[in-house]
Motif scaffolding. Sequence first.
Motif, PDB file in Angstrom:
ATOM      1  N   TRP A  57     -10.774   0.970   3.614  1.00  0.00           N
ATOM      2  CA  TRP A  57      -9.720   1.968   3.512  1.00  0.00           C
ATOM      3  C   TRP A  57      -9.081   1.953   2.126  1.00  0.00           C
ATOM      4  CZ3 TRP A  57      -9.413   5.558   7.144  1.00  0.00           C
ATOM      5  CH2 TRP A  57      -9.918   5.270   8.399  1.00  0.00           C
ATOM      6  N   ASP A  58      -8.993   0.779   1.534  1.00  0.00           N
ATOM      7  CA  ASP A  58      -8.438   0.703   0.177  1.00  0.00           C
ATOM      8  C   ASP A  58      -9.366   1.385  -0.820  1.00  0.00           C
ATOM      9  OD1 ASP A  58      -5.944  -1.213   0.313  1.00  0.00           O
ATOM     10  OD2 ASP A  58      -7.466  -2.098   1.602  1.00  0.00           O
ATOM     11  N   ALA A  74      -0.103   6.246   7.716  1.00  0.00           N
ATOM     12  CA  ALA A  74       0.286   5.934   9.089  1.00  0.00           C
ATOM     13  C   ALA A  74      -0.929   5.593   9.940  1.00  0.00           C
ATOM     14  CB  ALA A  74       1.059   7.107   9.693  1.00  0.00           C
ATOM     15  N   ALA A  75      -2.007   6.381   9.794  1.00  0.00           N
ATOM     16  CA  ALA A  75      -3.227   6.099  10.555  1.00  0.00           C
ATOM     17  C   ALA A  75      -3.817   4.745  10.156  1.00  0.00           C
ATOM     18  CB  ALA A  75      -4.246   7.215  10.341  1.00  0.00           C
ATOM     19  N   TRP A  76      -3.788   4.454   8.858  1.00  0.00           N
ATOM     20  CA  TRP A  76      -4.317   3.162   8.396  1.00  0.00           C
ATOM     21  C   TRP A  76      -3.472   2.009   8.929  1.00  0.00           C
ATOM     22  CZ3 TRP A  76      -1.597  -0.215   5.153  1.00  0.00           C
ATOM     23  CH2 TRP A  76      -2.300  -1.345   4.759  1.00  0.00           C
ATOM     24  N   THR A  77      -2.173   2.145   8.932  1.00  0.00           N
ATOM     25  CA  THR A  77      -1.297   1.069   9.408  1.00  0.00           C
ATOM     26  C   THR A  77      -1.497   0.810  10.892  1.00  0.00           C
ATOM     27  OG1 THR A  77       0.337   1.663   7.724  1.00  0.00           O
ATOM     28  CG2 THR A  77       1.093   0.301   9.558  1.00  0.00           C
ATOM     29  N   GLY A 124       5.203  18.356  -1.577  1.00  0.00           N
ATOM     30  CA  GLY A 124       5.527  17.860  -0.240  1.00  0.00           C
ATOM     31  C   GLY A 124       4.341  17.915   0.701  1.00  0.00           C
ATOM     32  N   LEU A 125       3.527  18.988   0.608  1.00  0.00           N
ATOM     33  CA  LEU A 125       2.314  19.065   1.428  1.00  0.00           C
ATOM     34  C   LEU A 125       1.336  17.940   1.082  1.00  0.00           C
ATOM     35  CD1 LEU A 125       1.699  22.931   1.443  1.00  0.00           C
ATOM     36  CD2 LEU A 125       2.678  21.505   3.280  1.00  0.00           C
ATOM     37  N   LEU A 126       1.225  17.663  -0.212  1.00  0.00           N
ATOM     38  CA  LEU A 126       0.349  16.570  -0.635  1.00  0.00           C
ATOM     39  C   LEU A 126       0.865  15.221  -0.123  1.00  0.00           C
ATOM     40  CD1 LEU A 126      -2.153  15.757  -2.257  1.00  0.00           C
ATOM     41  CD2 LEU A 126      -0.706  15.624  -4.300  1.00  0.00           C
ATOM     42  N   LEU A 127       2.191  15.040  -0.197  1.00  0.00           N
ATOM     43  CA  LEU A 127       2.775  13.797   0.315  1.00  0.00           C
ATOM     44  C   LEU A 127       2.616  13.682   1.827  1.00  0.00           C
ATOM     45  CD1 LEU A 127       6.087  13.495  -1.754  1.00  0.00           C
ATOM     46  CD2 LEU A 127       4.055  12.043  -1.896  1.00  0.00           C
ATOM     47  N   LEU A 128       2.695  14.799   2.549  1.00  0.00           N
ATOM     48  CA  LEU A 128       2.504  14.773   3.997  1.00  0.00           C
ATOM     49  C   LEU A 128       1.098  14.319   4.351  1.00  0.00           C
ATOM     50  CD1 LEU A 128       3.631  15.375   6.811  1.00  0.00           C
ATOM     51  CD2 LEU A 128       2.860  17.752   6.522  1.00  0.00           C
ATOM     52  N   LEU A 129       0.119  14.799   3.577  1.00  0.00           N
ATOM     53  CA  LEU A 129      -1.254  14.363   3.805  1.00  0.00           C
ATOM     54  C   LEU A 129      -1.403  12.859   3.567  1.00  0.00           C
ATOM     55  CD1 LEU A 129      -4.232  15.066   4.369  1.00  0.00           C
ATOM     56  CD2 LEU A 129      -4.480  15.551   1.923  1.00  0.00           C
ATOM     57  N   ARG A 144       0.830  -1.207   0.000  1.00  0.00           N
ATOM     58  CA  ARG A 144       0.000   0.000   0.000  1.00  0.00           C
ATOM     59  C   ARG A 144       0.864   1.257   0.000  1.00  0.00           C
ATOM     60  NH1 ARG A 144      -3.088  -4.610   1.741  1.00  0.00           N
ATOM     61  NH2 ARG A 144      -5.311  -4.114   1.670  1.00  0.00           N
ATOM     62  N   TRP A 145       1.891   1.242   0.855  1.00  0.00           N
ATOM     63  CA  TRP A 145       2.721   2.431   0.964  1.00  0.00           C
ATOM     64  C   TRP A 145       3.418   2.744  -0.362  1.00  0.00           C
ATOM     65  CZ3 TRP A 145       4.434   5.533   5.293  1.00  0.00           C
ATOM     66  CH2 TRP A 145       3.710   5.310   6.455  1.00  0.00           C
ATOM     67  N   VAL A 146       4.030   1.745  -0.952  1.00  0.00           N
ATOM     68  CA  VAL A 146       4.780   1.983  -2.195  1.00  0.00           C
ATOM     69  C   VAL A 146       3.830   2.391  -3.316  1.00  0.00           C
ATOM     70  CG1 VAL A 146       6.213   0.872  -3.937  1.00  0.00           C
ATOM     71  CG2 VAL A 146       6.631   0.434  -1.517  1.00  0.00           C
ATOM     72  N   ARG A 147       2.699   1.704  -3.415  1.00  0.00           N
ATOM     73  CA  ARG A 147       1.759   1.991  -4.512  1.00  0.00           C
ATOM     74  C   ARG A 147       1.195   3.411  -4.400  1.00  0.00           C
ATOM     75  NH1 ARG A 147      -1.123   3.509  -7.796  1.00  0.00           N
ATOM     76  NH2 ARG A 147      -2.795   2.490  -8.958  1.00  0.00           N
ATOM     77  N   LEU A 148       0.737   3.824  -3.219  1.00  0.00           N
ATOM     78  CA  LEU A 148       0.093   5.125  -3.084  1.00  0.00           C
ATOM     79  C   LEU A 148       1.115   6.257  -3.172  1.00  0.00           C
ATOM     80  CD1 LEU A 148      -2.611   6.473  -2.680  1.00  0.00           C
ATOM     81  CD2 LEU A 148      -2.289   6.325  -0.201  1.00  0.00           C
TER      82      LEU A 148
END
Length: 608
Positions: A555-556, A519-522, A508-513, A462-466
């Motif tokens: 969540w997906d 992180a919340a999902w994990t 970077g702001l978009l990536l932070l979001l 999930r992390w790598v794909r998103l």
Amino acid sequence: MLFSQVIIIAIIPGSRSHSNPSPNPTPPPSPNLREGRGKSGLPGDTSNPRSLPLLASQDKLGAVPTWAPPEGAEAALAFLYSGDAQKLAGANCSKRYEAQGAGGSLGLPLILQGAAGTLAQAANFLNMLLQANDIRESSVEEDIEWYQALVRSVAEGDPKAYRASLTFNPAPGATLPQLALRATRTGEETLLQDLSMARVQEARPAGVGVTMGLRKRVLSNDLGSLDSPKWPRGDGYIGDTSHVRLSPPFLECQGGRLRPGWLIELSTTFYGLKPDLNPEVRGLVQMELDLQSVDINQCASGPGWFSNTHQCDLNSTQCIPLESHGFILGRYLCRCRPGFYGPREGESNTEPVGQYRALRGSSSQLLRCHPCPEGCASCVDATPCLVEETQVLRAAVLVCQACCMLAVFLSMLISYHCRRSKTIRASGVMLLETILFGSLLLYFPVFILYFKPSIFRCIVLRWVRLLGFVIVYGTITLKLYRVLQLFLSRTAQRGPHLSSGRLLRRLGLLLLLVLCFLAAWTVGTLERGAQHAPLVIRGRTSAGRHFYLCHYDRWDYIMVVAEMLLLCWGSFLCYATRAVPSAFHEPRYMGIALHNELLVSAAFHAAR
């Protein structure tokens, strides 16, 4: 394993003994390899693993015999395994045969507690009777009716009682007992016999002084209306069920033939006047119980006759005792544990699939089940449960993805090397490198899916794909937004110019979001646990084969909706910048990339 130390239990002849064991119980010695003469017949000694007794015909050929089987032992063993009385028809005997090694324990089996209590009460009655008056010891014959009634009551003291006996030791210098009574139950009749004229073995003393383990009782009398007893206060010594001794199970020899029915003998002693000063045993009370209707639980690990002598391999099977079969060996099943199967195809077995019946007389062969193939929670044979993977095709896809990633990496090197060219400078080398790096992340999930799914791999997927998706298409969308902003400006000085650095900060702001969301999902997924929200599930093909894959939850679907919204915004910007002139037609190529991803992703998610 429990069968690593093999102790073969042999049935050997034993003489009927009226000897008194020590009241303080001691653990029985371990039986010998082929022949045992243990002192105790109590069940349940699990300190030494045992195996089943072998018939003489099942011994290894060519082996040098170290003992000669007693007369009738082969028939007795055959009767122990089958319960068929015909097995004893042609066997001669001169003494009873004992099943030495059936087990030993310091406690009484539950089924014998009632009989042991009856026997202890009878012994205490005799203790009180003989210790209260010194005349009783010398007038045994005068009180014979009392003793006859006592023997009959002991014979009726348990439903499984077969015989009860009362023996007074011979007087000093005599060879015959002072009194020997025996009551035998035959159906609705109780036969009482006086065996005082028969020669029996004298009971031995039980010890010296109070070491006999008897409990002293103070006896007080308040019987003013009676003349007896004349003493107002005295003492007596009594015992309990811990003084009851058990013999090994045995077959009785009657008329030169073995009686078809296993018996066990309970015995306890009683004492005369002042046992603390004169601890001589005065006599013996015995009870014989019929065990033929009592089940043998070879699966038990605690007290019990022949306990823990099953042939089940406990690593792959469960031992299931069969009830209501009586005192017979081999009445159990070896049932395969979950994740194992058996018997093998072609094996002769009359039981349901996954169960073995005990092998008669075998002491070395364990009944085992075979592990199910990988991925099978349960099975009936060795048929694979998982989908067979085509390694060549998987390797081809992996090689293709590796070539694509190599091409992207080379493109990053070439772009950096040609960063001074007009085409690269017009697009922005940093933004171009960012898009190529995001492309590498989008190719990486194929390598993750090559391995068997796990919780860690499903999370990393999930992390790598998103992150790769946001980096690639977020950068493209922001570039289109910059083009549209410049096109709508009438002069170059109106409005701030969005440089590559400012675009990267917005990215970077978009990536932070996105990182906060991931992180919340994990954390939420790991806290719920695998039981409530499994990340790895098992799928099933039409042919019944199983395969593992990462599970997609709500969540997906939120991630998918966010991706589609970003692509739709990019598509809107492409439409808005369709008339913008460009020297290298960059907005057109970025629009092709966005619409290609939009159409393919929409078709893929709709099909899934």
